[in-house]
Design an enzyme around this catalytic site. Structure first.
Site, short mmCIF file in Angstrom:
data_model
loop_
_atom_site.label_atom_id
_atom_site.label_comp_id
_atom_site.label_asym_id
_atom_site.label_seq_id
_atom_site.Cartn_x
_atom_site.Cartn_y
_atom_site.Cartn_z
N CYS A 8 7.06 0.55 -5.70
CA CYS A 8 6.50 1.54 -4.77
C CYS A 8 7.54 2.66 -4.62
O CYS A 8 8.41 2.82 -5.49
CB CYS A 8 6.13 0.91 -3.43
SG CYS A 8 7.52 0.25 -2.49
N ARG A 14 5.81 -1.77 0.69
CA ARG A 14 4.74 -2.32 -0.14
C ARG A 14 5.22 -3.21 -1.28
O ARG A 14 4.65 -4.29 -1.49
CB ARG A 14 3.88 -1.17 -0.71
CG ARG A 14 3.10 -0.45 0.35
CD ARG A 14 2.56 0.86 -0.18
NE ARG A 14 3.65 1.79 -0.48
CZ ARG A 14 3.51 2.94 -1.11
NH1 ARG A 14 2.31 3.30 -1.51
NH2 ARG A 14 4.55 3.72 -1.33
N ASP A 120 0.86 3.99 1.64
CA ASP A 120 2.17 3.79 2.26
C ASP A 120 2.01 3.55 3.77
O ASP A 120 1.50 4.42 4.47
CB ASP A 120 2.98 5.06 2.00
CG ASP A 120 4.41 4.96 2.46
OD1 ASP A 120 4.76 3.94 3.09
OD2 ASP A 120 5.17 5.89 2.18
P1 4NP Z 1 7.28 1.91 0.55
O1 4NP Z 1 7.30 2.77 1.87
O2 4NP Z 1 7.19 2.85 -0.62
O3 4NP Z 1 6.04 1.09 0.68
O4 4NP Z 1 8.55 1.09 0.55
C1 4NP Z 1 8.23 3.82 2.07
C2 4NP Z 1 9.37 3.57 2.77
C3 4NP Z 1 10.28 4.60 2.99
C4 4NP Z 1 10.04 5.86 2.49
C5 4NP Z 1 8.88 6.10 1.78
C6 4NP Z 1 7.98 5.06 1.56
N1 4NP Z 1 10.94 6.91 2.74
O5 4NP Z 1 10.68 8.04 2.30
O6 4NP Z 1 11.97 6.69 3.38
#
Ligand code: 4NP
Length: 152
Positions: A8, A14, A120
């Site tokens: 992800c 995720r 997300d």
């Molecule tokens: P993930 O969620 O891709 O599902 O781990 C996110 C967590 C943090 C960030 C973006 C997506 N971020 O930009 O910090």
């Protein structure tokens, strides 16, 4: 044993949930799989999963608290038999990063069910993690079934 990677953006919501859900589904079906996860971005490298992700997994019998975020590396494209992107943007980025000679298969994690992209949940509330878990769990079961059937 097949080695597969969940990817992800941040590797704190995720993809660690997907890693845990796929491990759980594979164990339940007696399918041997090596599962890892990574992020396309590096902002959270070394961090544990988001506490909301840990909590929803925990309440579904899946322990992900020991996982630590890492960023995808060039070697991953040859080290893993298949890579699964949690959403369409992750998929495009992986396809752009993949070295042309890499034989690795890159798929959308949710393409083996009607789930498709998993949104997300990071900026959402506790409900968004509930929804996210339900989607990931369903997609994980369909994915493990597809691996078991030799479709992947
Ligand atoms: P993930 O969620 O891709 O599902 O781990 C996110 C967590 C943090 C960030 C973006 C997506 N971020 O930009 O910090």
């Amino acid at each position: 044993m097949k080695k597969i990677l969940m990817v992800c953006l941040g590797n704190i919501c995720r993809s660690p949930m997907a890693e845990g859900a796929v491990r759980h589904a594979a164990a339940a079906r007696g399918i041997a799989l090596e599962v890892d996860s990574a992020g396309t971005g590096g902002w959270h490298v070394g961090e544990a999963p988001d506490p909301r992700a840990i909590a929803i997994c925990q309440s579904n019998g899946v322990a992900i608290g020991d996982l630590r975020a890492r960023q995808i590396a060039a070697e991953d494209f040859t080290r893993f038999d298949a890579i699964f992107a949690l959403d369409g943007a992750n998929l495009i980025q992986l396809q752009q990063m993949a070295p042309p000679e890499a034989a690795t298969n890159i798929w959308l994690f949710g393409e083996f069910s009607d789930i498709g992209s998993v949104a997300d949940p990071y900026y959402g509330d506790a409900n968004s993690f509930d929804d996210c878990w339900r989607q990931i769990d369903r997609a994980a079961q369909a994915l493990v079934e597809a691996i078991g059937n030799g479709e992947v």
